[in-house]
Design an enzyme around this catalytic site. Structure first.
Site, PDB file in Angstrom:
ATOM      1  CE1 TYR A 268     -31.128 -18.057 -79.519  1.00 41.25           C
ATOM      2  CE2 TYR A 268     -29.322 -19.146 -78.384  1.00 41.25           C
ATOM      3  CZ  TYR A 268     -30.317 -19.157 -79.342  1.00 41.25           C
ATOM      4  OH  TYR A 268     -30.498 -20.283 -80.122  1.00 41.25           O
TER       5      TYR A 268
ATOM      6  CB  SER B 102     -30.319 -22.951 -77.807  1.00 45.34           C
ATOM      7  OG  SER B 102     -28.921 -22.778 -77.751  1.00 45.34           O
TER       8      SER B 102
HETATM    9  P1  NDP Z   1     -32.218 -19.105 -89.373  1.00 46.89           P
HETATM   10  O1  NDP Z   1     -31.828 -17.692 -89.137  1.00 46.89           O
HETATM   11  O2  NDP Z   1     -31.702 -19.821 -90.561  1.00 46.89           O
HETATM   12  O3  NDP Z   1     -33.804 -19.239 -89.365  1.00 46.89           O
HETATM   13  C1  NDP Z   1     -34.612 -18.528 -88.466  1.00 46.89           C
HETATM   14  C2  NDP Z   1     -36.040 -18.624 -88.956  1.00 46.89           C
HETATM   15  O4  NDP Z   1     -36.878 -17.927 -88.013  1.00 46.89           O
HETATM   16  C3  NDP Z   1     -36.231 -17.966 -90.313  1.00 46.89           C
HETATM   17  O5  NDP Z   1     -37.160 -18.707 -91.065  1.00 46.89           O
HETATM   18  C4  NDP Z   1     -36.798 -16.596 -89.948  1.00 46.89           C
HETATM   19  O6  NDP Z   1     -37.602 -16.114 -91.004  1.00 46.89           O
HETATM   20  C5  NDP Z   1     -37.638 -16.950 -88.735  1.00 46.89           C
HETATM   21  N1  NDP Z   1     -37.917 -15.789 -87.895  1.00 46.89           N
HETATM   22  C6  NDP Z   1     -37.037 -15.049 -87.175  1.00 46.89           C
HETATM   23  N2  NDP Z   1     -37.688 -14.039 -86.570  1.00 46.89           N
HETATM   24  C7  NDP Z   1     -38.992 -14.150 -86.927  1.00 46.89           C
HETATM   25  C8  NDP Z   1     -40.155 -13.400 -86.646  1.00 46.89           C
HETATM   26  N3  NDP Z   1     -40.136 -12.324 -85.846  1.00 46.89           N
HETATM   27  N4  NDP Z   1     -41.335 -13.799 -87.191  1.00 46.89           N
HETATM   28  C9  NDP Z   1     -41.390 -14.878 -87.994  1.00 46.89           C
HETATM   29  N5  NDP Z   1     -40.325 -15.629 -88.300  1.00 46.89           N
HETATM   30  C10 NDP Z   1     -39.147 -15.265 -87.778  1.00 46.89           C
HETATM   31  O7  NDP Z   1     -31.787 -19.857 -88.027  1.00 46.89           O
HETATM   32  P2  NDP Z   1     -31.854 -21.379 -87.545  1.00 46.89           P
HETATM   33  O8  NDP Z   1     -32.514 -22.242 -88.534  1.00 46.89           O
HETATM   34  O9  NDP Z   1     -30.511 -21.726 -87.071  1.00 46.89           O
HETATM   35  O10 NDP Z   1     -32.775 -21.204 -86.250  1.00 46.89           O
HETATM   36  C11 NDP Z   1     -33.931 -21.979 -85.989  1.00 46.89           C
HETATM   37  C12 NDP Z   1     -34.055 -22.163 -84.489  1.00 46.89           C
HETATM   38  O11 NDP Z   1     -32.965 -22.943 -84.013  1.00 46.89           O
HETATM   39  C13 NDP Z   1     -34.041 -20.866 -83.679  1.00 46.89           C
HETATM   40  O12 NDP Z   1     -35.020 -20.921 -82.678  1.00 46.89           O
HETATM   41  C14 NDP Z   1     -32.643 -20.863 -83.082  1.00 46.89           C
HETATM   42  O13 NDP Z   1     -32.600 -20.140 -81.866  1.00 46.89           O
HETATM   43  C15 NDP Z   1     -32.430 -22.342 -82.852  1.00 46.89           C
HETATM   44  N6  NDP Z   1     -31.023 -22.732 -82.710  1.00 46.89           N
HETATM   45  C16 NDP Z   1     -30.129 -22.531 -83.726  1.00 46.89           C
HETATM   46  C17 NDP Z   1     -28.808 -22.883 -83.569  1.00 46.89           C
HETATM   47  C18 NDP Z   1     -27.793 -22.671 -84.631  1.00 46.89           C
HETATM   48  O14 NDP Z   1     -26.580 -22.779 -84.347  1.00 46.89           O
HETATM   49  N7  NDP Z   1     -28.169 -22.407 -85.860  1.00 46.89           N
HETATM   50  C19 NDP Z   1     -28.329 -23.461 -82.301  1.00 46.89           C
HETATM   51  C20 NDP Z   1     -29.348 -23.658 -81.317  1.00 46.89           C
HETATM   52  C21 NDP Z   1     -30.642 -23.290 -81.525  1.00 46.89           C
HETATM   53  P3  NDP Z   1     -37.614 -14.580 -91.520  1.00 46.89           P
HETATM   54  O15 NDP Z   1     -36.319 -13.948 -91.118  1.00 46.89           O
HETATM   55  O16 NDP Z   1     -37.799 -14.711 -92.993  1.00 46.89           O
HETATM   56  O17 NDP Z   1     -38.794 -14.010 -90.841  1.00 46.89           O
END
Ligand code: NDP
Length: 261
Positions: free
Chosen positions: A161, A148
């Protein structure tokens, strides 16, 4: 040789591929001929994305579905072993699963929040990378960690975070150093704000409120908008392809210039 548009027969494991950036990444890899592993904690969401991958695949290739929690060590072990059992190899690991959380240093439950954030955003990446190295060495594969821009400058109200992603960046660089001689590359992508469920989850707000936040954030971005998942996916495709064959240990910022403000 994989150009940025061709991943035929590459095996790609994308964590957090049941939603947001990870889901679009999985579908795009499938569209470009890869065999993909779709994973997350929710069975239905995993199945939905896996179906979309099969529809996108030029050969209708079935995605492997693995319901797993990346904070559970045994789940991670099963995720990797199921991948190898099914596809016999691994070419690309995208450590994308992660979550944000509002946290301030005066919070009574700061240590609970610390465990949640560090286990999800960092410990899981360390463990999964450890489990995948032997397989990536065989294919001369590569790793992309989704970090990020909060890793690059401190953000107070998401202090944990911000710290977890900063540590992730340094971990990626250390791993690039260690794995370069084995022919494995490792890079970070540092997205700015991207329209996914992340902001709803991390700030515990409604969809309507998150839309208002995006409008405010777009005003602060030189490109005048916030990111879409595909903006990040394009960077994943570049870094994991042979177009980036000499790129390792890098931070690839995808934020519409937000960091420059
Ligand atoms: P979403 O919330 O849409 O997706 C997050 C994904 O991570 C989901 O598939 C969720 O699946 C999975 N996840 C979360 N916790 C767990 C866990 N304990 N075990 C397995 N799977 C898990 O968010 P984003 O697509 O935005 O995020 C993706 C990445 O991008 C993250 O690392 C985030 O920090 C990073 N990011 C996002 C930004 C944004 O503005 N969106 C900005 C900068 C970085 P489920 O809940 O079904 O388990």
């Amino acid at each position: 040789m994989t150009t940025s548009r061709d991943f035929t027969d590459k095996v790609v494991l994308i964590t957090g591929s049941s939603s947001g950036i990870g889901a679009v990444t999985a579908i795009e890899f499938a569209r470009l001929g890869a065999q993909v592993v779709v994973t997350g904690r929710g069975k239905d969401r995993v199945s939905t994305v896996a179906k979309q991958c099969a529809e996108a695949s030029p050969t209708g290739a079935k995605a492997l579905e693995v319901v797993a929690d990346v904070t559970n060590d045994d789940d991670c072990r099963r995720l990797v072993s199921d991948t190898i059992k099914t596809f016999k190899k691994l070419d690309i690991l995208v450590n994308n699963a992660g979550r944000g959380l509002v946290s301030n240093i005066w919070d009574e439950d700061i240590l609970d929040k610390y465990e949640l954030i560090m286990n999800t955003n960092l410990r899981s990446v360390v463990w999964l990378t450890h489990l995948c190295v032997e397989h990536l060495e065989k294919t001369k594969g590569n790793i992309v960690n989704v970090s990020s821009i909060a890793a690059l400058k401190p953000v107070g109200f998401i202090n944990l975070y911000s710290m977890s992603k900063s540590a992730l960046d340094m971990f990626t660089k250390c791993v690039a150093l260690e794995l370069g001689p084995k022919g494995i590359r490792a890079n970070n992508i540092n997205p700015g704000v991207v329209k996914t469920e992340a902001i709803i989850i991390s700030r515990n707000v409604t969809k309507e409120k998150s839309d208002e936040i995006y409008v405010e954030m777009a005003k602060m971005c030189p490109m005048g908008r916030v990111g879409e998942p595909m903006d990040v996916v394009k960077a994943v495709l570049y870094l994991t392809s042979d177009v980036a064959s000499f790129v390792t240990g890098s931070n690839f910022v995808v934020d519409g210039g937000a960091q420059c403000v």
